[in-house]
Design a protein around this motif. Structure first.
Motif, PDB file in Angstrom:
ATOM      1  N   LEU A   1     -15.420  -7.728  25.932  1.00 20.79           N
ATOM      2  CA  LEU A   1     -15.003  -9.034  26.440  1.00 20.79           C
ATOM      3  C   LEU A   1     -14.852 -10.047  25.314  1.00 20.79           C
ATOM      4  O   LEU A   1     -13.931 -10.870  25.321  1.00 20.79           O
ATOM      5  CB  LEU A   1     -16.018  -9.542  27.472  1.00 20.79           C
ATOM      6  CG  LEU A   1     -16.103  -8.747  28.778  1.00 20.79           C
ATOM      7  CD1 LEU A   1     -17.215  -9.301  29.663  1.00 20.79           C
ATOM      8  CD2 LEU A   1     -14.774  -8.782  29.516  1.00 20.79           C
ATOM      9  N   LEU A   2     -15.749  -9.989  24.337  1.00 18.04           N
ATOM     10  CA  LEU A   2     -15.676 -10.902  23.196  1.00 18.04           C
ATOM     11  C   LEU A   2     -14.384 -10.667  22.410  1.00 18.04           C
ATOM     12  O   LEU A   2     -13.753 -11.618  21.945  1.00 18.04           O
ATOM     13  CB  LEU A   2     -16.889 -10.706  22.292  1.00 18.04           C
ATOM     14  CG  LEU A   2     -17.017 -11.666  21.105  1.00 18.04           C
ATOM     15  CD1 LEU A   2     -17.160 -13.102  21.592  1.00 18.04           C
ATOM     16  CD2 LEU A   2     -18.217 -11.284  20.239  1.00 18.04           C
TER      17      LEU A   2
ATOM     18  N   LYS B   1     -11.551  -9.659  23.608  1.00 14.85           N
ATOM     19  CA  LYS B   1     -10.463 -10.252  24.390  1.00 14.85           C
ATOM     20  C   LYS B   1     -10.413 -11.764  24.193  1.00 14.85           C
ATOM     21  O   LYS B   1      -9.331 -12.360  24.003  1.00 14.85           O
ATOM     22  CB  LYS B   1     -10.658  -9.909  25.864  1.00 14.85           C
ATOM     23  CG  LYS B   1      -9.727 -10.640  26.830  1.00 14.85           C
ATOM     24  CD  LYS B   1      -8.262 -10.347  26.568  1.00 14.85           C
ATOM     25  CE  LYS B   1      -7.381 -11.027  27.604  1.00 14.85           C
ATOM     26  NZ  LYS B   1      -5.930 -10.917  27.272  1.00 14.85           N
ATOM     27  N   VAL B   2     -11.566 -12.402  24.219  1.00 14.52           N
ATOM     28  CA  VAL B   2     -11.628 -13.857  24.044  1.00 14.52           C
ATOM     29  C   VAL B   2     -11.129 -14.253  22.657  1.00 14.52           C
ATOM     30  O   VAL B   2     -10.338 -15.186  22.495  1.00 14.52           O
ATOM     31  CB  VAL B   2     -13.070 -14.366  24.257  1.00 14.52           C
ATOM     32  CG1 VAL B   2     -13.189 -15.841  23.859  1.00 14.52           C
ATOM     33  CG2 VAL B   2     -13.481 -14.187  25.718  1.00 14.52           C
ATOM     34  N   ILE B   3     -11.588 -13.539  21.620  1.00 11.95           N
ATOM     35  CA  ILE B   3     -11.194 -13.861  20.251  1.00 11.95           C
ATOM     36  C   ILE B   3      -9.705 -13.614  20.049  1.00 11.95           C
ATOM     37  O   ILE B   3      -9.016 -14.389  19.371  1.00 11.95           O
ATOM     38  CB  ILE B   3     -12.023 -13.037  19.243  1.00 11.95           C
ATOM     39  CG1 ILE B   3     -13.493 -13.440  19.334  1.00 11.95           C
ATOM     40  CG2 ILE B   3     -11.499 -13.247  17.826  1.00 11.95           C
ATOM     41  CD1 ILE B   3     -14.417 -12.556  18.537  1.00 11.95           C
ATOM     42  N   TYR B   4      -9.184 -12.541  20.638  1.00 14.08           N
ATOM     43  CA  TYR B   4      -7.744 -12.249  20.546  1.00 14.08           C
ATOM     44  C   TYR B   4      -6.935 -13.417  21.112  1.00 14.08           C
ATOM     45  O   TYR B   4      -5.984 -13.892  20.487  1.00 14.08           O
ATOM     46  CB  TYR B   4      -7.436 -10.962  21.318  1.00 14.08           C
ATOM     47  CG  TYR B   4      -5.985 -10.540  21.268  1.00 14.08           C
ATOM     48  CD1 TYR B   4      -5.542  -9.619  20.319  1.00 14.08           C
ATOM     49  CD2 TYR B   4      -5.054 -11.046  22.177  1.00 14.08           C
ATOM     50  CE1 TYR B   4      -4.211  -9.232  20.270  1.00 14.08           C
ATOM     51  CE2 TYR B   4      -3.719 -10.670  22.133  1.00 14.08           C
ATOM     52  CZ  TYR B   4      -3.306  -9.756  21.181  1.00 14.08           C
ATOM     53  OH  TYR B   4      -1.981  -9.373  21.137  1.00 14.08           O
ATOM     54  N   ASP B   5      -7.329 -13.898  22.289  1.00 18.62           N
ATOM     55  CA  ASP B   5      -6.612 -15.003  22.929  1.00 18.62           C
ATOM     56  C   ASP B   5      -6.766 -16.301  22.140  1.00 18.62           C
ATOM     57  O   ASP B   5      -5.808 -17.083  22.017  1.00 18.62           O
ATOM     58  CB  ASP B   5      -7.112 -15.202  24.363  1.00 18.62           C
ATOM     59  CG  ASP B   5      -6.717 -14.047  25.282  1.00 18.62           C
ATOM     60  OD1 ASP B   5      -5.790 -13.294  24.918  1.00 18.62           O
ATOM     61  OD2 ASP B   5      -7.338 -13.896  26.344  1.00 18.62           O
ATOM     62  N   LEU B   6      -7.960 -16.549  21.590  1.00 18.59           N
ATOM     63  CA  LEU B   6      -8.175 -17.766  20.807  1.00 18.59           C
ATOM     64  C   LEU B   6      -7.363 -17.739  19.510  1.00 18.59           C
ATOM     65  O   LEU B   6      -6.822 -18.769  19.087  1.00 18.59           O
ATOM     66  CB  LEU B   6      -9.665 -17.925  20.486  1.00 18.59           C
ATOM     67  CG  LEU B   6     -10.560 -18.429  21.616  1.00 18.59           C
ATOM     68  CD1 LEU B   6     -12.015 -18.438  21.176  1.00 18.59           C
ATOM     69  CD2 LEU B   6     -10.138 -19.820  22.067  1.00 18.59           C
TER      70      LEU B   6
END
Length: 287
Positions: A42-43, A45-50
């Motif tokens: 999940l982390l 995915k979040v970093i990819y989007d950020l």
């Protein structure tokens, strides 16, 4: 307007339920490996989007990249954050924590673990799974078979150490080599952004050289020396754990030496080009 007593009681009740869930399920010893792996995915995915969001607004060259270049840009942002996290945790456990200290008399160093060490390794496993998924999804745009083999072996080794609790100290020693990942990714970022001739590109190349020397050559030597000093404990490992301690680091050490030679040659070539350009533009060159 002040909250009513009933509202405060309701909020407190939810807080207690959340704490109970975290303590007895998500962070219970038996659940930490699975929770940390899921958290790692999940982390990512979040970093990819950020990375995508920040780059869109603050990196001028980002929007001019092709679709696959933007995907790789975001992917490298993801790998950079993972590298910073796991390097920091690995340095802590290897050099500062008492968990693997020889002063501890709580059993063989090869079998020591803690909830935090398990969690840290689980996050790393989650990263390897997420990155492997992207590599397969876009194969071979994000990397060929060498990336698949590297991530697969790394993921299996880290997962075994996490679940079995064996050889975690040596796993963290090897993971310190991730300190070279941000510099390697920065090299790609600068090249893709058209800054290959910049002074920043040269400085980054020098950083790669010294980081590689320290983390992938000197530290590997220290690891093998540590194994030698604690061989009576290492030999107690399961055969697969024994294999991971000796064979995998040995193979990586050989590849690291080969790559270090290539880094030296590349840096030498870059410095030669810089000197050539400076001579060409300096006053009195043709005098």
């Amino acid at each position: 307007m002040a909250m009513s007593r009933k509202t405060l009681i309701t909020i407190k009740s939810y807080q207690n339920q959340a704490q109970f869930l975290l303590k007895n399920y998500l962070f219970a010893d038996s659940c930490i490996p699975y929770t940390s792996i899921l958290g790692g995915i999940l982390l990512c995915k979040v970093i990819y989007d950020l990375t995508q969001l920040v780059s869109t607004f603050y990196v001028k060259s980002y929007n001019g990249l092709t679709k696959i270049q933007r995907i790789e840009w975001n992917n490298r942002g993801m790998s950079t954050i993972h590298a910073i996290f796991i390097t920091a945790m690995s340095v802590y456990f290897v050099f500062w924590s008492d968990l693997f200290s020889d002063q501890q008399l709580t059993g063989a160093v090869t079998f020591r673990r803690s909830p935090l060490s398990i969690f840290s390794l689980g996050v790393s496993v989650g990263y390897f799974l997420a990155d492997l998924g992207m590599i397969f999804w876009l194969y071979p745009s994000l990397g060929g078979m060498e990336y698949v083999i590297h991530h697969s072996l790394s993921g299996v080794a880290v997962a075994y150490s996490m679940f079995s609790g064996e050889g975690q100290l040596y796993t963290f020693m090897i993971l310190i080599s991730e300190i070279t990942t941000p510099e390697i990714n920065m090299r790609w970022f600068l090249d893709t952004a058209g800054m290959k001739r910049s002074i920043l590109y040269l400085i980054n190349g020098v950083l790669i050289l010294f980081a590689w020397l320290a983390a992938r050559i000197v530290l590997f030597g220290y690891m093998f020396y540590h194994v030698y000093l604690h061989y009576d404990q290492v030999i107690q490992l399961h055969p697969f754990g024994y294999f991971l301690v000796f064979v995998v680091p040995s193979g990586l050490a050989i590849m690291n030496l080969i790559w270090f030679g290539k880094i030296l040659r590349g840096l030498k070539k870059t410095l030669a080009k810089k000197q050539g350009v400076q001579r060409a533009i300096s006053p009195g060159h043709d005098a």
